[in-house]
Design a protein around this motif. Structure first.
Motif, PDB file in Angstrom:
ATOM      1  N   PRO A  62      -8.126  -3.512  13.094  1.00 22.12           N
ATOM      2  CA  PRO A  62      -7.435  -2.508  12.280  1.00 22.12           C
ATOM      3  C   PRO A  62      -5.973  -2.860  12.025  1.00 22.12           C
ATOM      4  O   PRO A  62      -5.455  -2.611  10.923  1.00 22.12           O
ATOM      5  N   SER A  63      -5.312  -3.446  13.014  1.00 23.14           N
ATOM      6  CA  SER A  63      -3.903  -3.811  12.837  1.00 23.14           C
ATOM      7  C   SER A  63      -3.740  -4.897  11.774  1.00 23.14           C
ATOM      8  O   SER A  63      -2.762  -4.901  11.011  1.00 23.14           O
ATOM      9  N   GLN A  64      -4.691  -5.817  11.693  1.00 21.40           N
ATOM     10  CA  GLN A  64      -4.631  -6.864  10.680  1.00 21.40           C
ATOM     11  C   GLN A  64      -4.909  -6.294   9.290  1.00 21.40           C
ATOM     12  O   GLN A  64      -4.284  -6.701   8.311  1.00 21.40           O
ATOM     13  N   GLN A  66      -4.173  -3.315   8.425  1.00 20.20           N
ATOM     14  CA  GLN A  66      -2.964  -2.581   8.064  1.00 20.20           C
ATOM     15  C   GLN A  66      -1.892  -3.526   7.532  1.00 20.20           C
ATOM     16  O   GLN A  66      -1.189  -3.204   6.561  1.00 20.20           O
ATOM     17  N   SER A  67      -1.758  -4.683   8.162  1.00 24.84           N
ATOM     18  CA  SER A  67      -0.793  -5.678   7.682  1.00 24.84           C
ATOM     19  C   SER A  67      -1.119  -6.102   6.256  1.00 24.84           C
ATOM     20  O   SER A  67      -0.219  -6.270   5.419  1.00 24.84           O
ATOM     21  N   SER A  69      -2.718  -4.277   4.043  1.00 26.12           N
ATOM     22  CA  SER A  69      -2.447  -3.134   3.169  1.00 26.12           C
ATOM     23  C   SER A  69      -0.957  -2.986   2.891  1.00 26.12           C
ATOM     24  O   SER A  69      -0.564  -2.557   1.800  1.00 26.12           O
ATOM     25  N   ASP A  70      -0.119  -3.345   3.872  1.00 24.18           N
ATOM     26  CA  ASP A  70       1.329  -3.206   3.731  1.00 24.18           C
ATOM     27  C   ASP A  70       1.978  -4.374   3.006  1.00 24.18           C
ATOM     28  O   ASP A  70       3.168  -4.320   2.683  1.00 24.18           O
ATOM     29  N   ALA A  92      -8.028  -3.019   0.770  1.00 22.20           N
ATOM     30  CA  ALA A  92      -6.617  -2.770   1.045  1.00 22.20           C
ATOM     31  C   ALA A  92      -5.836  -2.349  -0.192  1.00 22.20           C
ATOM     32  O   ALA A  92      -4.663  -1.973  -0.093  1.00 22.20           O
TER      33      ALA A  92
END
Length: 380
Positions: A62-64, A66-67, A69-70, A92
């Motif tokens: 999930p953290s990847q 999110q990266s 998506s950001d 994303a």
């Protein structure tokens, strides 16, 4: 209090505010290295895949996600290398991405993920050498070897007509974005953006069976540096000059590296070797090496009986001087074949998984590949 207000006013002044560098995510280490060189002094790209992860099949945390998506920009090889990442881009809602296999001028060769001939091909789909004799068009590449800025009008296959034919197999059906200056590709200049203005990597799908390991050609690396600089400059015009200066400097370094590798490999380039899997076709073509084939043709396919029979025949004929495995892959098969052939062995790492991540990784990867091949073949 007056001093505080004055200080705050100065800090908020538009002339003193520095634009934040774009948040850039790269797929894996070799592409991260090239991007880091272009972004030097402006920012640092983020590496999505950890070292040693399989770029062909990866489950993001999930953290990847999110990266991703950001991110303002994703720089990746393309769906031929990482089909899972194409799906992640859609999930994303990423506005900007550049698939480097789609970059204008990129030299492409056909891969071996399906049942077809084994000859290397350029972006036109022309068969240059059946039976894995990687000499014919590679000599053209060596003749066109100055690489001053990675933008020679010719590509590595000078014996083909690149003006009258489609440079990337199915380019006629696809549009490149943000590359209006490459008129030789006859693209429609941004007319295929969707209603949200998102960039598409449509051309990355133009050759279904393309060999995705294209970073192992220094010519492609030079082309990609400029493509990355162009993309960053559009996102961050304030630092455009810096991006292009960095790209030019990196291209010059690769040209010097290319010459060093050429000198290292020249004495042994006629000696035959076998690979564990077909990941070094671009490298072999560029340096005119006698790559006799691979034990495993695709990135996940097991060796076929026909392929093993062909390699065995070459071994029995005394053509094979060295057989190369990859990190944590193919050791047993390579040792068994080498024993029967009286051949040397070595380990080649196409993605630089054992190298330190950073701007120097690309140079270290290319040099270690050349040195490993030369060291093994020199002893035979």
């Amino acid at each position: 209090m007056t001093l505080t207000r004055t200080t705050m006013a100065l800090c908020l002044s538009p002339t003193l505010l520095m634009a934040e560098a774009p948040k850039v995510v790269t797929d894996f280490a070799p592409i991260h290295s090239l991007t880091a060189q272009v972004m030097d002094g402006v920012g640092e790209p983020e590496l999505l895949l950890p070292q040693g992860a399989d770029p062909h099949g990866f489950q993001m945390r999930p953290s990847q996600m999110q990266s991703l998506s950001d991110a303002d920009l994703l720089v990746w090889v393309g769906p031929a290398m990482s089909p899972w990442l194409e799906r992640a881009i859609e999930a994303a809602s990423l506005d900007h991405s550049i698939a480097l296999l789609s970059a204008p001028g990129t030299v492409l060769r056909e891969g071996h993920d399906h049942d077809h001939d084994h000859g290397s091909q350029d972006a036109h789909g022309h068969d240059d050498h059946a039976d894995h004799d990687h000499k014919d068009h590679a000599k053209d590449d060596r003749a066109d070897h100055d690489h001053e800025h990675g933008h020679d009008e010719k590509d590595a296959h000078a014996d083909h007509d690149h003006e009258d034919k489609d440079t990337h197999a199915d380019d006629k059906d696809h549009d490149h974005e943000k590359h209006e200056d490459h008129a030789d590709h006859d693209h429609d200049k941004h007319e295929d953006h969707d209603e949200d203005g998102k960039d598409h990597d449509a051309h990355a799908e133009h050759v279904e069976r393309v060999d995705p390991h294209a970073w192992l050609s220094p010519k492609n690396a030079q082309i990609w540096l400029e493509a990355i600089a162009e993309e960053l400059s559009e996102l961050d015009p304030e630092n455009a000059e810096r991006y292009h200066e960095n790209a030019h400097e990196a291209q010059e370094k690769i040209a010097a590296l290319d010459s060093r590798i050429q000198a290292r490999l020249e004495p042994i380039h006629e000696k035959g070797f076998v690979l564990f899997h077909d990941a070094f076709g671009y490298f072999s073509d560029h340096y005119d090496l006698n790559n006799l084939g691979s034990i495993r043709e695709g990135d996940s396919a097991p060796p076929s009986a026909a392929q093993l029979a062909a390699i065995s025949a070459r071994i029995e004929g005394g053509e094979v001087s060295c057989i190369f495995s990859e990190p944590a892959q193919g050791d047993a098969q390579v040792l068994e074949l080498a024993k029967s052939a009286g051949a040397g062995t070595g380990v080649l790492d196409p993605s630089g998984s054992s190298q330190d991540v950073g701007p120097m990784l690309y140079e270290n990867l290319m040099w270690s590949t050349a040195d490993t091949i030369a060291t093994c073949l020199e002893g035979k």
